[in-house]
Design a protein around this motif. Structure first.
Motif, short mmCIF file in Angstrom:
data_model
loop_
_atom_site.label_atom_id
_atom_site.label_comp_id
_atom_site.label_asym_id
_atom_site.label_seq_id
_atom_site.Cartn_x
_atom_site.Cartn_y
_atom_site.Cartn_z
N LEU A 4 1.77 -3.56 -18.03
CA LEU A 4 0.36 -3.60 -18.42
C LEU A 4 -0.47 -4.29 -17.34
O LEU A 4 -1.56 -3.83 -16.99
CB LEU A 4 0.20 -4.33 -19.75
N PHE A 5 0.06 -5.40 -16.80
CA PHE A 5 -0.67 -6.10 -15.73
C PHE A 5 -0.86 -5.18 -14.52
O PHE A 5 -1.96 -5.10 -13.96
CB PHE A 5 0.10 -7.36 -15.31
N ASP A 6 0.20 -4.47 -14.12
CA ASP A 6 0.10 -3.55 -12.98
C ASP A 6 -0.92 -2.45 -13.25
O ASP A 6 -1.69 -2.06 -12.35
CB ASP A 6 1.46 -2.94 -12.67
N THR A 7 -0.95 -1.95 -14.48
CA THR A 7 -1.92 -0.91 -14.84
C THR A 7 -3.34 -1.44 -14.73
O THR A 7 -4.24 -0.78 -14.19
CB THR A 7 -1.66 -0.41 -16.27
N CYS A 8 -3.57 -2.65 -15.24
CA CYS A 8 -4.90 -3.26 -15.17
C CYS A 8 -5.34 -3.46 -13.72
O CYS A 8 -6.49 -3.18 -13.36
CB CYS A 8 -4.91 -4.59 -15.91
N VAL A 9 -4.42 -3.95 -12.90
CA VAL A 9 -4.75 -4.17 -11.49
C VAL A 9 -5.08 -2.85 -10.80
O VAL A 9 -6.03 -2.76 -10.02
CB VAL A 9 -3.59 -4.88 -10.78
N SER A 10 -4.30 -1.81 -11.10
CA SER A 10 -4.51 -0.51 -10.44
C SER A 10 -5.83 0.13 -10.84
O SER A 10 -6.39 0.93 -10.07
CB SER A 10 -3.35 0.44 -10.77
N LYS A 11 -6.34 -0.21 -12.02
CA LYS A 11 -7.58 0.41 -12.51
C LYS A 11 -8.78 -0.53 -12.44
O LYS A 11 -9.88 -0.18 -12.87
CB LYS A 11 -7.38 0.92 -13.94
N MET A 12 -8.57 -1.72 -11.91
CA MET A 12 -9.63 -2.73 -11.86
C MET A 12 -10.83 -2.24 -11.04
O MET A 12 -11.98 -2.40 -11.45
CB MET A 12 -9.08 -4.03 -11.27
N ALA A 13 -10.55 -1.66 -9.87
CA ALA A 13 -11.64 -1.22 -9.00
C ALA A 13 -12.50 -0.16 -9.69
O ALA A 13 -13.74 -0.18 -9.58
CB ALA A 13 -11.09 -0.68 -7.68
N LYS A 14 -11.85 0.74 -10.41
CA LYS A 14 -12.61 1.79 -11.11
C LYS A 14 -13.51 1.19 -12.18
O LYS A 14 -14.68 1.56 -12.30
CB LYS A 14 -11.65 2.79 -11.75
N VAL A 15 -12.97 0.26 -12.96
CA VAL A 15 -13.77 -0.36 -14.02
C VAL A 15 -14.91 -1.17 -13.42
O VAL A 15 -16.05 -1.13 -13.92
CB VAL A 15 -12.88 -1.25 -14.92
N ASN A 16 -14.63 -1.89 -12.33
CA ASN A 16 -15.70 -2.63 -11.66
C ASN A 16 -16.82 -1.70 -11.20
O ASN A 16 -18.01 -2.03 -11.31
CB ASN A 16 -15.14 -3.40 -10.47
N THR A 17 -16.44 -0.54 -10.71
CA THR A 17 -17.45 0.45 -10.27
C THR A 17 -18.27 0.94 -11.45
O THR A 17 -19.50 1.06 -11.36
CB THR A 17 -16.76 1.63 -9.57
#
Length: 371
Positions: A123-136
């Motif tokens: 779950l942590f890896d998934t959140c990190v991988s999608k963090m940039a998209k959510v920030n955008t």
């Protein structure tokens, strides 16, 4: 129950608006109606001695969702819908500050953190991988990145080495918030009647008969703001969701400061007056916690104590001072239900565990339904 002439004349005659529920939503609805209709007689009915759902029982998070919660929202909502939800939460928090003032609610923006257990590496890896998209996606609201990675500087036990940080998240004093809101409503001339449970209502041609445990009366318009209790008044889109909470006695030299989320937001904790306030655990028994009973269960309380001992305060002695529960309103969607039920009946409910964030705005939008 029979009323004297004075009681009937002052409290129960020629009522323009009756609001069911004296929580954040109901009181903000009353304020907005009083602003729009200064001469209107407005009565707020509350089943409890104090607001009896979640408004005086919540954890005081001025938040709009952890990263894993937002990613979960994206599983059930479009990107546009998710952004709209976050924007509404921020607008609600802005309105709360505008109405009451940051000092009066003891608002502190110390940032929010999301922890991931040792078993949540994926779950942590998934959140990190999608963090940039959510920030955008959230950049149009905040003007900069919301989420970032930070280290476990608080010494939490049995969690991933890194945490996800949100610098925009804050915390407030729930008691001060509701006290300030109640004072403002009283000063506006709105009448609040406590310990009055509404059992139902019957709509007539130009009025609504409100039926309570002990008496009935007529009102021009009825506005339902009972959130987790809304299904009892015929609003089927809302399910109750009980949240159990505990707080420790003061802990010397407590080094934890901020708001914290764990296991997709099902657990949450914060510092307050050198104590740790911790709530959650509904995921251990989802169906069992779909109740309006303000009670505690050993299953959840033991899990909360375990988190304190092993994760939040490893190696630090603590004692529990108080435990309680509150009732939220949830549903298939996180978008609030703000609608005209019938000619003279309206509702603003299903705050989805985000009452502090969106309650003020939902109250205003509920009042705006009046033509």
């Amino acid at each position: 129950m029979s009323f004297s002439y004075w009681e009937h004349d002052s409290w129960f005659s020629n009522i323009d608006f009756t609001i069911v529920g004296s929580g954040i939503t109901g009181l903000n609805c009353a304020l907005e109606l009083k602003t729009r209709y200064p001469k209107a007689k407005i009565v707020v009915l509350e089943r409890g001695l104090l607001p009896n759902g979640a408004s005086t029982k919540n954890a005081g998070f001025a938040c709009f969702g952890s990263l894993s919660e937002i990613l979960d929202d994206l599983e059930h909502h479009s990107e546009e819908e998710m952004v709209a939800l976050v924007r509404k939460r921020m607008q609600g928090l802005d309105l709360l500050r505008e109405n009451l003032g940051s000092e009066n609610i003891d608002l502190q923006v110390n940032g929010g953190y999301e922890l991931f257990t040792q078993n949540e590496g994926k779950l942590f890896d998934t959140c990190v991988s999608k963090m940039a998209k959510v920030n955008t996606l959230l950049n149009p609201i905040f003007g900069e990145d919301v989420f970032s990675i930070t280290n476990n500087k608080f010494g939490f036990g049995k969690v991933q080495d890194n945490l996800i940080f949100n610098k925009f998240e804050g915390q407030l004093d729930t008691g001060k918030m509701m006290n300030a809101l109640l004072q403002k409503v009283h000063a506006a001339g709105v009448k609040i009647l406590n310990s009055v449970t509404v059992n139902g209502f019957v709509e007539g041609r130009d009025s609504v008969e409100v039926e309570t445990e002990h008496f009935s009366f007529y009102t021009g318009n009825l506005l339902i703001a009972t959130n987790g209790f809304a299904a009892q008044l015929g609003i089927p889109e809302v399910k109750p969701a009980r949240a159990q909470v505990l707080i420790t006695e003061p802990i010397p030299d407590l080094h934890i400061k901020g708001t914290f989320h764990l296991e997709k937001g099902y657990y949450y904790f914060r510092n307050i007056n050198n104590r740790i306030l911790l709530g959650g655990g509904r995921n251990l028994n989802i169906k069992g916690e779909e109740t309006t009973e303000l009670a505690l269960t050993a299953l959840i309380q033991q899990r909360l104590e375990g988190l304190l001992k092993n994760t939040i305060l490893p190696g630090t002695p603590f004692r529990i001072e108080r435990r309680w529960s509150g009732i939220m309103g949830v549903g298939e969607q996180k978008k609030p239900v703000i609608k005209k039920v019938s000619k003279n009946v309206f509702c603003g409910v299903r705050l989805g565990g985000m009452g502090v964030a969106i309650g003020s705005l939902v109250g205003k939008e509920l009042a705006d339904l009046i033509d």
